[in-house]
Write an enzyme that holds these catalytic residues in place. Structure first.
Site, PDB file in Angstrom:
ATOM      1  N   LYS A   1       4.736   7.987  -1.687  1.00 22.76           N
ATOM      2  CA  LYS A   1       4.654   8.745  -2.946  1.00 22.76           C
ATOM      3  C   LYS A   1       5.800   9.732  -3.093  1.00 22.76           C
ATOM      4  O   LYS A   1       6.236  10.013  -4.199  1.00 22.76           O
ATOM      5  CB  LYS A   1       3.313   9.474  -3.051  1.00 22.76           C
ATOM      6  CG  LYS A   1       2.164   8.499  -3.233  1.00 22.76           C
ATOM      7  CD  LYS A   1       0.953   9.142  -3.861  1.00 22.76           C
ATOM      8  CE  LYS A   1      -0.104   8.097  -4.140  1.00 22.76           C
ATOM      9  NZ  LYS A   1      -1.386   8.663  -4.534  1.00 22.76           N
TER      10      LYS A   1
ATOM     11  N   LYS B   1      -3.183  -8.012  -6.747  1.00 23.75           N
ATOM     12  CA  LYS B   1      -4.555  -7.549  -6.967  1.00 23.75           C
ATOM     13  C   LYS B   1      -4.700  -6.859  -8.322  1.00 23.75           C
ATOM     14  O   LYS B   1      -3.746  -6.274  -8.851  1.00 23.75           O
ATOM     15  CB  LYS B   1      -5.017  -6.653  -5.822  1.00 23.75           C
ATOM     16  CG  LYS B   1      -4.500  -5.259  -5.820  1.00 23.75           C
ATOM     17  CD  LYS B   1      -5.299  -4.417  -4.805  1.00 23.75           C
ATOM     18  CE  LYS B   1      -5.057  -2.943  -5.111  1.00 23.75           C
ATOM     19  NZ  LYS B   1      -5.825  -2.022  -4.331  1.00 23.75           N
TER      20      LYS B   1
ATOM     21  N   LYS C   1      -5.515  -0.589 -11.432  1.00 27.32           N
ATOM     22  CA  LYS C   1      -5.563   0.322 -12.580  1.00 27.32           C
ATOM     23  C   LYS C   1      -4.204   0.411 -13.254  1.00 27.32           C
ATOM     24  O   LYS C   1      -4.100   0.603 -14.449  1.00 27.32           O
ATOM     25  CB  LYS C   1      -5.928   1.725 -12.095  1.00 27.32           C
ATOM     26  CG  LYS C   1      -7.385   1.906 -11.747  1.00 27.32           C
ATOM     27  CD  LYS C   1      -7.582   3.286 -11.107  1.00 27.32           C
ATOM     28  CE  LYS C   1      -8.969   3.447 -10.530  1.00 27.32           C
ATOM     29  NZ  LYS C   1      -9.042   4.519  -9.531  1.00 27.32           N
TER      30      LYS C   1
HETATM   31  P1  AMP Z   1      -7.783   2.374  -6.185  1.00 31.89           P
HETATM   32  O1  AMP Z   1      -8.164   1.957  -7.575  1.00 31.89           O
HETATM   33  O2  AMP Z   1      -6.564   1.639  -5.722  1.00 31.89           O
HETATM   34  O3  AMP Z   1      -7.729   3.858  -5.999  1.00 31.89           O
HETATM   35  O4  AMP Z   1      -8.939   1.846  -5.206  1.00 31.89           O
HETATM   36  C1  AMP Z   1     -10.225   2.413  -5.081  1.00 31.89           C
HETATM   37  C2  AMP Z   1     -11.092   1.485  -4.253  1.00 31.89           C
HETATM   38  O5  AMP Z   1     -11.291   0.221  -4.917  1.00 31.89           O
HETATM   39  C3  AMP Z   1     -10.525   1.118  -2.866  1.00 31.89           C
HETATM   40  O6  AMP Z   1     -11.581   1.113  -1.937  1.00 31.89           O
HETATM   41  C4  AMP Z   1      -9.970  -0.263  -3.043  1.00 31.89           C
HETATM   42  O7  AMP Z   1     -10.012  -0.993  -1.853  1.00 31.89           O
HETATM   43  C5  AMP Z   1     -10.880  -0.872  -4.099  1.00 31.89           C
HETATM   44  N1  AMP Z   1     -10.126  -1.811  -4.949  1.00 31.89           N
HETATM   45  C6  AMP Z   1      -9.154  -1.498  -5.835  1.00 31.89           C
HETATM   46  N2  AMP Z   1      -8.666  -2.600  -6.464  1.00 31.89           N
HETATM   47  C7  AMP Z   1      -9.351  -3.667  -5.957  1.00 31.89           C
HETATM   48  C8  AMP Z   1      -9.314  -5.086  -6.186  1.00 31.89           C
HETATM   49  N3  AMP Z   1      -8.492  -5.635  -7.080  1.00 31.89           N
HETATM   50  N4  AMP Z   1     -10.159  -5.861  -5.478  1.00 31.89           N
HETATM   51  C9  AMP Z   1     -11.011  -5.311  -4.593  1.00 31.89           C
HETATM   52  N5  AMP Z   1     -11.099  -4.002  -4.315  1.00 31.89           N
HETATM   53  C10 AMP Z   1     -10.286  -3.167  -4.982  1.00 31.89           C
END
Ligand code: AMP
Ligand code: TRP
Length: 326
Positions: free
Chosen positions: A111, A192, A195
């Site tokens: 970051k 993946k 957001k």
């Molecule tokens: P983040 O949105 O990257 O802050 O992720 C928050 C949580 O959601 C974490 O535990 C990630 O492992 C899970 N997560 C985020 N995107 C995915 C995805 N496409 N598939 C599965 N788990 C996800």
């Protein structure tokens, strides 16, 4: 009963990936553990946030989690910034954390490379996270793999503190979900669903309009074989849809391949859209109800009362051992 704690940053809107990969796991864990869950709003300001949007996101996040099945009777739910002991404890831990070890944190390295003008909060972030964890004597910290290093440093800080001042902290372990299905971007199934994806058509958000969700699924990228078959390397788009269908129907992959063996992709996508929309519309209805009621404030009042008491005790014990105050 063993205790778990996890923090969630109020950034952006929850995606189908977050729901399947993280929220569903927490909903399962609440049955087995004494669970603490909080909104890590102080962590989110390490990268500057618009105050109005931040406050809205905090509430939205809480309402969505409740709508997804996080049960306030099984979880202690609170907002990090409402418990001032977290930042007090964080300072005391910072003075027992080395500059060198924080410099080695992968998230900080990533970051700080992206922003030339980053805050010192971005650097001390893992210490605040250690405070969040250590205050509550937790056994396990359910997090995504990207946060594992931060749980490990919390453990190191706790161990060092205990050796220096007497046994104050329990040493926590990260709890990384073992199989946690990774949901891929509908338009770019090699990456993946995230957001921050550029093409919003590839990302389903839990608060998206239902018609839009159907449209996004119907236009998901597939392949030219026209056989519903699970093969993530050669057919990532269809395999991703099979995974999603499997999560919502509890059917396994071979059952699904069998069910759709004479269907074209359009029919299969329609079935995927139906099961996803069925579950998401239930969540959205609950979400609307929660937003209209005063449930959230009641839950937060209970949570902050309980966690302040626990945190104060830990803070006083630390002060005593460290020779602070009179
Ligand atoms: P983040 O949105 O990257 O802050 O992720 C928050 C949580 O959601 C974490 O535990 C990630 O492992 C899970 N997560 C985020 N995107 C995915 C995805 N496409 N598939 C599965 N788990 C996800
Ligand atoms: N840093 C975590 C994240 O970005 C959120 C978090 C803050 C957290 N404090 C925590 C997670 C304590 C687990 C335990 O996802």
């Amino acid at each position: 009963m063993k205790r778990i704690l996890t923090g969630l940053q109020p950034t952006g809107e929850i995606t189908l990936g977050n729901y399947i990969g993280a929220i569903k796991q927490i909903v399962e864990l609440q049955e087995k553990y004494d669970s603490y869950i909080f909104v890590a709003d102080l962590h989110s300001i390490t990268i500057p946030k618009d105050p109005k949007i931040l406050r809205e996101n905090i509430r939205k996040l809480l309402a969505l989690y409740l709508a997804c099945g996080i049960d306030p009777n099984k979880n202690t739910i609170f907002i990090q910034s409402e418990n001032e002991y977290h930042t007090n404890v964080s300072w005391m831990l910072e003075c027992n954390t080395y500059f060198g070890e924080l410099s080695r944190m992968t998230q900080f390295k990533d970051k700080s490379k992206k922003n030339t003008n980053f805050s010192s909060g971005l650097f001390t972030y893992p210490v605040l996270m250690a405070a969040d964890i250590l205050i509550y004597d937790v056994d396990y910290v359910p997090v995504g793999i990207d946060q594992k290093q931060h749980v490990e440093i919390a453990r190191d800080i706790a161990d060092r503190f205990n050796k220096k001042y007497g046994k104050i902290f329990k040493l926590p372990d990260a709890l990384i979900s073992e199989v946690g299905t990774k949901i891929m971007d509908l338009q770019d199934p090699y990456h993946k669903m995230s957001k921050s994806s550029e093409n919003q058509n590839g990302v389903i958000r839990l608060l998206d309009n239902i018609d839009l969700i159907r449209k996004k699924i119907m236009s998901a990228v597939t392949d030219s074989e026209s056989i519903v078959r699970f093969d993530p390397d050669n057919k990532p788009g269809i395999s991703n849809l099979i995974n999603i269908y499997s999560v919502f129907t509890h059917k396994n992959i071979s059952e699904i391949e069998e069910e759709f063996n004479s269907c074209n992709y359009g029919d299969f996508k329609k079935s995927v859209a139906d099961v996803v929309i069925n579950e998401i519309s239930k969540i959205q209805n609950k979400y609307d109800e929660i937003m209209k009621s005063n449930q959230i404030d009641k839950i937060l009042d209970d949570g902050i009362r309980k966690t302040r008491e626990i945190a104060k005790r830990k803070y006083e014990a630390m002060k005593l051992e460290m020779g602070l105050g009179r």
